[in-house]
Scaffold this active site. Sequence first.
Site, mmCIF file in Angstrom:
data_model
loop_
_atom_site.group_PDB
_atom_site.id
_atom_site.type_symbol
_atom_site.label_atom_id
_atom_site.label_comp_id
_atom_site.label_asym_id
_atom_site.label_seq_id
_atom_site.Cartn_x
_atom_site.Cartn_y
_atom_site.Cartn_z
ATOM 1 C CE LYS A 107 -0.573 0.408 5.038
ATOM 2 N NZ LYS A 107 -1.504 0.361 6.169
ATOM 3 C CB THR B 282 -11.453 6.106 8.996
ATOM 4 O OG1 THR B 282 -10.313 5.803 8.169
ATOM 5 C CG2 THR B 282 -11.173 7.352 9.818
ATOM 6 N NE ARG C 24 -0.212 5.286 6.214
ATOM 7 C CZ ARG C 24 -1.427 4.983 6.654
ATOM 8 N NH1 ARG C 24 -2.342 5.934 6.791
ATOM 9 N NH2 ARG C 24 -1.725 3.735 6.955
ATOM 10 C CG ASP D 24 -3.650 -3.001 10.896
ATOM 11 O OD1 ASP D 24 -2.556 -2.825 11.473
ATOM 12 O OD2 ASP D 24 -4.047 -2.260 9.979
ATOM 13 N N GLY E 3 -10.730 2.633 6.304
ATOM 14 C CA GLY E 3 -10.468 2.761 4.872
ATOM 15 C C GLY E 3 -9.387 1.810 4.379
ATOM 16 C CB THR E 4 -5.960 1.103 5.615
ATOM 17 O OG1 THR E 4 -5.552 2.464 5.543
ATOM 18 C CG2 THR E 4 -4.803 0.213 5.205
#
Length: 326
Positions: free
Chosen positions: A202, A235, A204, A230, A237-238
Amino acid sequence: MTGITNAGSNRMVLLSGRAHPQLAQDIARELGTELVPTDAYDFANGETYVRFGESVRGADAFLIQSHPAPINQWIMEQLIMLDSLKRASAKSITVVSPFYPYARQDKKHRGREPISARLISDLYKTAGADRLMSVDLHTAQIQGFFDGPVDHLMAIPLLSDYVRSVVDESNVTVVSPDTGRVRVAEQWAERLGGAPLAFVHKTRDINVPNQAESKQVVGDIEGRTCVLIDDMIDTGGTISGAVKVLRDNGAKDVIIAATHAVFSDPAVERLANCGAMKVVVTDTLPVPEEHQFENLEVISIAPLIARAIQEVFEDGSVTSLFNGRS
């Protein structure tokens, strides 16, 4: 008087702030005691007042405070409680912060940025803390910020035991959401019978908070149940983006497992509709009714924290709870 007295006549007391009283009560129940009665309220201008209802002189005090929103209010309340314990002549004070505040600000990305996670440790120490206990720190280096003993607890045993009960271990792949948590993923894989590993690449933008874009998967996931791990979900989103990438690359099912359910808007909507078979979290942070949804499973962290507190009080070994890891 509340508390526990051991064979050496040492007294342990548990105290709690107002951020997550249910967790503190559950920990006290696990230890077979009650919380010290506490009078706490806010003045009209927002100032916090705290007074304990009985003596803590000479006691080993364990101050439990979690940090949901509004996080700054609960940090300040905790610091005031620390000062009160220090001035009340507690023999030792252990801060029990299941979700360590400001943990994501553990280093500088650019010039003129603070290292706020270090500042929190300094505040704890200055206010009177002798010891720190927390669960699944965002990065292990935070242990070095506090000038004193740090007990870094891990929720992996609790989360993995639940996951093992709902999956076929022979068809599981453990997926790290980025390269930074591969070491944790290895511990997960060990507990899931030597499951293979994968990770999501990913990107960022450091100028935009709470946003990261999941790009592609590295590892064998096709036709397999992916356990996406995790330390926290803010939020959402990831993590929801990672679920989509896994699904698009042939994953049979996806189970999300995370320790800290921050669940800032619009996390609940994203998680409920992301396509994950299960979202498994602990209650290091309160999960109110409005943040719950059909495929959410909340596991109590109280037994783990209670065992760690007992080990500290009896001069035992906290790392023995995790096979020597910390």
